[in-house]
Motif scaffolding. Structure first.
Motif, PDB file in Angstrom:
ATOM      1  N   GLU A 191     -20.674  32.223 -18.361  1.00 39.81           N
ATOM      2  CA  GLU A 191     -20.381  33.366 -19.244  1.00 39.81           C
ATOM      3  C   GLU A 191     -20.824  34.677 -18.614  1.00 39.81           C
ATOM      4  O   GLU A 191     -20.099  35.672 -18.632  1.00 39.81           O
ATOM      5  N   ILE A 192     -22.041  34.671 -18.072  1.00 41.93           N
ATOM      6  CA  ILE A 192     -22.592  35.886 -17.474  1.00 41.93           C
ATOM      7  C   ILE A 192     -21.762  36.304 -16.264  1.00 41.93           C
ATOM      8  O   ILE A 192     -21.458  37.486 -16.082  1.00 41.93           O
ATOM      9  N   ARG A 193     -21.381  35.342 -15.447  1.00 44.01           N
ATOM     10  CA  ARG A 193     -20.606  35.671 -14.249  1.00 44.01           C
ATOM     11  C   ARG A 193     -19.258  36.285 -14.630  1.00 44.01           C
ATOM     12  O   ARG A 193     -18.807  37.258 -14.008  1.00 44.01           O
ATOM     13  N   ARG A 194     -18.601  35.720 -15.648  1.00 44.09           N
ATOM     14  CA  ARG A 194     -17.310  36.268 -16.070  1.00 44.09           C
ATOM     15  C   ARG A 194     -17.470  37.659 -16.672  1.00 44.09           C
ATOM     16  O   ARG A 194     -16.705  38.589 -16.348  1.00 44.09           O
ATOM     17  N   LEU A 195     -18.465  37.822 -17.558  1.00 42.57           N
ATOM     18  CA  LEU A 195     -18.624  39.091 -18.257  1.00 42.57           C
ATOM     19  C   LEU A 195     -19.133  40.195 -17.333  1.00 42.57           C
ATOM     20  O   LEU A 195     -18.566  41.296 -17.282  1.00 42.57           O
ATOM     21  N   VAL A 196     -20.223  39.900 -16.606  1.00 42.76           N
ATOM     22  CA  VAL A 196     -20.896  40.910 -15.794  1.00 42.76           C
ATOM     23  C   VAL A 196     -20.239  41.076 -14.425  1.00 42.76           C
ATOM     24  O   VAL A 196     -20.126  42.202 -13.914  1.00 42.76           O
ATOM     25  N   GLY A 197     -19.801  39.979 -13.831  1.00 39.48           N
ATOM     26  CA  GLY A 197     -19.283  40.040 -12.473  1.00 39.48           C
ATOM     27  C   GLY A 197     -17.786  40.268 -12.372  1.00 39.48           C
ATOM     28  O   GLY A 197     -17.304  40.668 -11.308  1.00 39.48           O
ATOM     29  N   GLU A 198     -17.056  40.008 -13.467  1.00 44.38           N
ATOM     30  CA  GLU A 198     -15.603  40.136 -13.394  1.00 44.38           C
ATOM     31  C   GLU A 198     -15.040  41.104 -14.430  1.00 44.38           C
ATOM     32  O   GLU A 198     -14.392  42.097 -14.084  1.00 44.38           O
ATOM     33  N   GLN A 199     -15.305  40.829 -15.706  1.00 39.34           N
ATOM     34  CA  GLN A 199     -14.648  41.606 -16.758  1.00 39.34           C
ATOM     35  C   GLN A 199     -15.136  43.048 -16.832  1.00 39.34           C
ATOM     36  O   GLN A 199     -14.321  43.972 -17.005  1.00 39.34           O
TER      37      GLN A 199
ATOM     38  N   GLU B  66     -15.101  43.171  -5.556  1.00 35.43           N
ATOM     39  CA  GLU B  66     -14.878  41.880  -4.889  1.00 35.43           C
ATOM     40  C   GLU B  66     -16.202  41.260  -4.457  1.00 35.43           C
ATOM     41  O   GLU B  66     -16.414  40.043  -4.614  1.00 35.43           O
ATOM     42  N   LYS B  67     -17.099  42.073  -3.933  1.00 27.58           N
ATOM     43  CA  LYS B  67     -18.406  41.563  -3.519  1.00 27.58           C
ATOM     44  C   LYS B  67     -19.232  41.147  -4.727  1.00 27.58           C
ATOM     45  O   LYS B  67     -19.963  40.148  -4.685  1.00 27.58           O
ATOM     46  N   ILE B  68     -19.124  41.908  -5.803  1.00 30.04           N
ATOM     47  CA  ILE B  68     -19.859  41.572  -7.023  1.00 30.04           C
ATOM     48  C   ILE B  68     -19.415  40.210  -7.548  1.00 30.04           C
ATOM     49  O   ILE B  68     -20.243  39.391  -7.953  1.00 30.04           O
ATOM     50  N   ALA B  69     -18.115  39.966  -7.539  1.00 26.82           N
ATOM     51  CA  ALA B  69     -17.589  38.700  -8.057  1.00 26.82           C
ATOM     52  C   ALA B  69     -18.095  37.505  -7.258  1.00 26.82           C
ATOM     53  O   ALA B  69     -18.180  36.391  -7.789  1.00 26.82           O
ATOM     54  N   GLN B  70     -18.451  37.711  -5.987  1.00 23.63           N
ATOM     55  CA  GLN B  70     -18.915  36.620  -5.136  1.00 23.63           C
ATOM     56  C   GLN B  70     -20.438  36.576  -5.001  1.00 23.63           C
ATOM     57  O   GLN B  70     -20.972  35.737  -4.291  1.00 23.63           O
ATOM     58  N   ALA B  71     -21.139  37.473  -5.697  1.00 21.60           N
ATOM     59  CA  ALA B  71     -22.591  37.569  -5.555  1.00 21.60           C
ATOM     60  C   ALA B  71     -23.290  36.361  -6.170  1.00 21.60           C
ATOM     61  O   ALA B  71     -22.768  35.696  -7.073  1.00 21.60           O
ATOM     62  N   GLU B  72     -24.492  36.074  -5.681  1.00 24.12           N
ATOM     63  CA  GLU B  72     -25.308  35.041  -6.307  1.00 24.12           C
ATOM     64  C   GLU B  72     -25.662  35.480  -7.720  1.00 24.12           C
ATOM     65  O   GLU B  72     -25.804  36.673  -8.006  1.00 24.12           O
TER      66      GLU B  72
ATOM     67  N   PRO C 242     -26.704  41.017 -11.769  1.00 22.58           N
ATOM     68  CA  PRO C 242     -26.971  42.199 -12.604  1.00 22.58           C
ATOM     69  C   PRO C 242     -27.289  43.445 -11.796  1.00 22.58           C
ATOM     70  O   PRO C 242     -26.804  44.541 -12.099  1.00 22.58           O
ATOM     71  N   ALA C 243     -28.100  43.298 -10.737  1.00 22.94           N
ATOM     72  CA  ALA C 243     -28.481  44.462  -9.935  1.00 22.94           C
ATOM     73  C   ALA C 243     -27.272  45.051  -9.209  1.00 22.94           C
ATOM     74  O   ALA C 243     -27.115  46.281  -9.147  1.00 22.94           O
ATOM     75  N   GLN C 244     -26.406  44.200  -8.679  1.00 24.95           N
ATOM     76  CA  GLN C 244     -25.242  44.698  -7.965  1.00 24.95           C
ATOM     77  C   GLN C 244     -24.264  45.371  -8.914  1.00 24.95           C
ATOM     78  O   GLN C 244     -23.692  46.429  -8.597  1.00 24.95           O
ATOM     79  N   THR C 245     -24.068  44.780 -10.088  1.00 27.31           N
ATOM     80  CA  THR C 245     -23.183  45.399 -11.074  1.00 27.31           C
ATOM     81  C   THR C 245     -23.744  46.730 -11.546  1.00 27.31           C
ATOM     82  O   THR C 245     -23.001  47.703 -11.736  1.00 27.31           O
ATOM     83  N   ALA C 246     -25.058  46.804 -11.720  1.00 27.52           N
ATOM     84  CA  ALA C 246     -25.693  48.050 -12.155  1.00 27.52           C
ATOM     85  C   ALA C 246     -25.499  49.148 -11.129  1.00 27.52           C
ATOM     86  O   ALA C 246     -25.223  50.310 -11.471  1.00 27.52           O
ATOM     87  N   ARG C 247     -25.635  48.816  -9.846  1.00 27.23           N
ATOM     88  CA  ARG C 247     -25.435  49.817  -8.791  1.00 27.23           C
ATOM     89  C   ARG C 247     -23.992  50.302  -8.768  1.00 27.23           C
ATOM     90  O   ARG C 247     -23.720  51.496  -8.609  1.00 27.23           O
TER      91      ARG C 247
END
Length: 217
Positions: free
Chosen positions: A140-148, A81-87, A92-97
């Motif tokens: 695209e990046i937000r959907r792929l990296v932050g959501e999907q 949830e936090k990743i989806a709302q990240a700047e 990328p860094a939050q998703t990687a963690r």
């Protein structure tokens, strides 16, 4: 583009995974700070000839610094949830963690893909520094990296471990996870290539200009 991708992967083959490298760098920085602080305290003790209570205080300060620095807790792993709302720039860094924290629950073939995804995320992190948040590729990046990506791994994690190796419709959940992560990794590579296209074109144009200007003469 394919040859460039192969060369890039070969160069990275012997590198430490970016998330682990950042952790190692963080631990190294803390150790350096600890050594410097202890050195300062010992130098002051020698310069001023501290003894008795002052020397005990220095020893206590050294112990306290050691405990404080070496036992410093890392930042908590972000939730999906936090990743989806990240700047966008921190995405990328939050998703990687988050992805790194899921490694213990993943099958071995998926762990290999997680390492490749981490390298993709590391590359994207540098490319997003100047990207407009409202651009189509940013979406695209937000959907792929932050959501999907987080949602896909989370769906797999909800499957009972005893059922992950059981075929369903011809594939096990483990196989579906590996194949899905492979699709995401390739898509991230394509996005990075598109983001880099302008810089690559500019480099080629300037190289040709230099050839014509200096070698032509």
């Amino acid at each position: 583009m394919a040859l460039a991708r192969v060369a890039r992967e070969r160069r990275r083959g012997g590198e430490m995974v970016p998330v682990r490298r950042r952790r190692a760098r963080s631990r190294g920085n803390r150790t350096v700070k600890l050594v410097v602080a202890i050195g300062v305290l010992l130098t002051l003790a020698m310069l001023f000839g501290w003894s008795g209570f002052a020397l005990v205080a220095v020893a206590a300060a050294i112990v306290a610094l050691t405990v404080l620095v070496l036992r410093k807790r890392p930042a908590p792993v972000p939730t999906p949830e936090k990743i989806a709302q990240a700047e966008l720039k921190t995405l990328p860094a939050q998703t990687a963690r988050w992805l790194e924290a899921q490694r213990p629950a993943l099958p071995a073939p998926a762990v290999t893909l997680v390492e490749r995804l981490d390298r993709r995320l590391d590359t994207l992190a540098g490319q997003l520094a100047t990207l407009d948040d409202d651009s189509p590729v940013a979406g695209e990046i937000r959907r792929l990296v932050g959501e999907q990506l987080p949602a896909f791994v989370a769906d797999y994690a909800r499957v009972p471990p005893t059922m992950r190796a059981t075929p369903r419709n011809g594939k096990t959940p483990d196989q579906q996870l590996v194949e899905g992560l492979g699709v995401i990794e390739r898509e991230m590579g394509d996005i990075s290539a598109r983001l880099a296209q302008g810089d690559l074109d500019a480099l080629e144009t300037k190289r040709r200009f230099l050839e014509v200007k200096y070698e032509g003469e």
